[in-house]
Enzyme design. Sequence first.
Site, short mmCIF file in Angstrom:
data_model
loop_
_atom_site.label_atom_id
_atom_site.label_comp_id
_atom_site.label_asym_id
_atom_site.label_seq_id
_atom_site.Cartn_x
_atom_site.Cartn_y
_atom_site.Cartn_z
N CYS A 79 -9.04 -51.01 -36.44
CA CYS A 79 -9.81 -51.05 -37.69
C CYS A 79 -9.37 -52.19 -38.61
CB CYS A 79 -9.74 -49.71 -38.41
SG CYS A 79 -8.08 -49.24 -38.98
N HIS A 132 -6.59 -46.13 -42.32
CA HIS A 132 -7.87 -46.53 -41.74
C HIS A 132 -8.67 -47.28 -42.79
CE1 HIS A 132 -10.92 -46.35 -38.62
NE2 HIS A 132 -11.81 -46.02 -39.54
N HIS A 148 -16.31 -49.99 -38.49
CA HIS A 148 -14.88 -49.77 -38.32
C HIS A 148 -14.60 -49.53 -36.85
CE1 HIS A 148 -15.36 -45.17 -38.26
NE2 HIS A 148 -16.57 -45.67 -38.40
#
Length: 176
Positions: A79, A132, A148
Amino acid sequence: MKKTLLILLLIISFSSCKSSKRAKERKTASSKIITKKSKKENIKIASNKSKADYIIDYAKQFEGTRYKWGGTTKSGMDCSGLVFESFKSSNILLPRISRDMAKKGNKIQLKKVLKGDLLFFKTGNRRNSINHVGLIVDIRDNDIKFIHATTNNGVIISGLNETYWLNAFYEARRIL
């Protein structure tokens, strides 16, 4: 005598070919016209797309790429690698790790996000720190779409209204 005349004629014809080639090269080189575009012309060409659009387009090239921890290429991407490389393509250098990216730019309210902004999440068993990041690619039908890299599906576009992502959401930041 005829042989000598023939040899002399051949030598002259071969040497004249060489010189005419050089003359042609010189002619084209000296007749080149070099023009510069003004800054206004460049702006008109590029003004149809924003910097965010270029970053998003770059990120979308990786859609479908498998997940690879620490990856930054078509052969594997994580990510933060996706976001890092996408911004780098527009000469914007961000930290390589999502929790460090979350220290850059300005924190913004979710209702004020725009395309190109970043979403940060605290997922899984590491809910005490940001782990993330996603890049907003679109906002439609009261849903924020972001690209992502996930461990199971690789690089995908998800919606923030999905229960998992909404529960894991931590903050939004504007870099641009």
